[in-house]
Design an enzyme around this catalytic site. Structure first.
Site, short mmCIF file in Angstrom:
data_model
loop_
_atom_site.label_atom_id
_atom_site.label_comp_id
_atom_site.label_asym_id
_atom_site.label_seq_id
_atom_site.Cartn_x
_atom_site.Cartn_y
_atom_site.Cartn_z
CB CYS A 2 -2.82 -0.45 5.75
SG CYS A 2 -1.38 0.53 5.44
N GLY B 197 -1.15 6.24 3.95
CA GLY B 197 -1.12 4.78 3.74
C GLY B 197 0.29 4.25 3.67
CB CYS B 198 1.67 1.19 4.91
SG CYS B 198 1.09 1.78 6.49
CB ILE B 199 0.62 -0.38 0.04
CG1 ILE B 199 0.39 -1.33 1.21
CG2 ILE B 199 1.04 -1.15 -1.18
CD1 ILE B 199 1.63 -2.09 1.63
#
Lengths: 158, 346
Positions: B234, B344-346
């Site tokens: 993201c 990233g965020c995940i």
């Protein structure tokens, strides 16, 4: 490599809206917290209950009306079918980014050790039972219980 | 009789050529055989004669019978039975032309469902409702047109309300069936294919893997993760070509301010053991495999894998990763593997 011992961080997120765009921030923030070794729990209340309700979790919509960032005049955004159209477009975009669905996100959260709670008052208001909720929800608690749980935590309202 | 005699004569001159021994005996044998044949022939002739007599007697009867049959056929023809049968044949031919054996087989499979449906539809209660509805339809010409207000007014009637509930329930079931059908006919998307492919290679995802040897699976998964191409995140990951400047030096090895190895190329297995120990993790075989995957993935794409990519790549469940590396799995693994902080965020 000498690490300074920090006090254990704790995050309490309150998810009070059931929109697709309103659910993700809470879920992603909680997940990011767990990935950084921070304890996390989410309190689902009011419309946020939809996010953890079995029959609703796959059909969360995006509200464009009254949202200046949607780039769409409110009078158009309020037309029937706009919400699901926007939700469909957003879901497609998320799929392209390989972002997990809300259901998958909740599962990842539970597996990573985040705790999910539902609000008892909201449950009574919407006439929902524990069986209507997803199995990832740990318990149905009151606002008082929430304060006990969130002791020493940073509270984020989404 | 004459033919048999001639053949007997023919055989007689052959006797001496067989040798001079006992020609008279051979002739006697032949005569005996002929006697037997004569008897048989007489019997056959007798039967033939009897049959001819029978046929002569039957002919007039047969003629009568033929007449009757012809008459019956012309009668049937008048009644249209013949043309009916012809049409029936034509219909059969059409059915055969339009439906293949596969269709017939499918029909055979659906027979039970069809019979069930017919039985359900012919229940007295169902028929009563259908009968009521049909009387209304018969008098459809007398119905008064109504608008939205009329609809609202009509909806106050309890019977209408009940009918609406039934219709809604009907719609719900039709919709449910339609959804199931759509699901069945849905073409798999790219993401579905990738997931199915991974699942096939990795086996059951929830399998307990702590301390269990799965070398081939891990190797396959690693290849699969490479085939998936660079990870989509993201946030756009900034690929760092140059190693970061070391903020601190420990035992001659440089570390960045956030505690990761400054130069991934300076990584050794002994160093990994030391970092792991400092992080409170003891590396066993299962953990080593995760660390090795993280290193390989980083070398491949220049980005440290996040938790999601680690689960997809190693076949471990999120829960397993958090059990093996309790505090911040992706970051701990990156530290041990000597690669930068995951993006990233995940």
């Amino acid at each position: 490599m000498a690490t300074i011992a920090k006090p254990k961080r704790k995050i309490a997120l309150i998810c009070s809206h059931g929109g697709l765009d309103e659910a993700y921030p809470a879920l992603i923030l909680a997940n990011a917290a767990r990935q950084s070794g921070i304890d996390a729990f989410i309190f689902f209340t009011f419309w946020g209950l939809d996010v953890v309700t079995e029959s609703k979790v796959d059909h969360l919509h995006v509200n464009l009306a009254g949202n200046p960032s949607s780039g769409m005049p409110t009078i158009v955004a309020g037309l029937p079918g706009m919400e699901s159209l926007a939700a469909r477009m957003m879901k497609k975009q998320m799929e392209e980014l390989e972002l997990p669905t809300v259901r998958e996100m909740l599962q990842i959260l539970e597996e990573s050790g985040a705790e999910l709670y539902a609000c008892e008052l909201a449950m009574n208001m919407f006439k929902r039972k524990k069986e209507d909720l997803l199995p990832q929800v740990k318990d149905v608690i009151t606002a008082g219980d929430f304060y006990e749980l969130s002791e020493g935590a940073q509270v984020i309202f989404t | 009789m004459e033919t048999t005699q001639t053949s007997a004569q023919k055989t007689e001159p052959r006797a001496p050529t067989n040798g001079s021994t006992l020609p008279n005996d051979a002739a006697a044998l032949m005569a005996k055989r002929m006697e037997v044949m004569e008897e048989q022939l007489a019997y056959l002739v007798k039967r033939q004669r009897a049959q001819e007599e029978l046929f002569a007697d039957l002919t007039p009867i047969g003629k009568d019978l033929l007449n009757v049959v012809t008459e019956r056929f012309s009668e049937l023809e008048k009644e249209g039975a013949i043309s009916f049968a012809q049409e029936l044949l034509a219909v059969t031919r059409k059915v055969v032309q339009h439906y293949g054996p596969e269709d017939v087989r499918q029909f055979g499979n659906a027979v039970v469902t069809i019979l069930d449906t017919v039985r359900a539809l012919t229940q007295p209660e169902v028929l009563a409702i259908a009968g009521q509805a049909s009387t209304v339809l018969q008098n459809a010409d007398q119905a008064e047109p109504i608008g939205i207000m009329g609809m609202v007014r009509a909806s106050r009637n309890e019977d209408v309300q009940k009918g609406m509930a039934v219709m809604m329930e009907l719609l719900k079931h039709v919709g449910h069936a339609a959804k199931a059908m759509a699901e069945q006919r849905r073409e798999p998307t790219g993401a579905d294919k990738r997931k199915a492919d991974l699942a096939k290679r990795l086996g059951p995802k929830k399998k307990k893997v702590l301390g269990v040897e799965r070398p081939q699976v891990i190797e396959d998964a690693r290849q699969e993760a490479r085939d998936l191409g660079p990870p989509v995140l993201c946030a756009d990951p900034a690929v760092k070509e140059e190693p970061e400047a070391a903020a601190t030096m420990l035992d001659g090895v440089g570390f960045t301010a956030d505690g990761h190895l400054a130069n991934p190329k300076a990584w050794t297995r002994d160093l990994a053991l030391n970092i792991a120990h400092a992080q409170g993790v003891e590396l066993d075989d299962a953990r080593w495999k995760v660390v090795e995957f993280a290193r390989a993935d980083f070398e491949e794409h220049g980005v440290s894998p996040n938790v999601r990519r680690l689960t997809l790549g190693t076949g471990l469940a999120t829960r397993d990763l958090y059990t093996m590396f309790p505090k911040a799995p992706a970051r701990t693994i990156a530290k041990i593997a000597g690669i930068p902080k995951p993006a990233g965020c995940i």
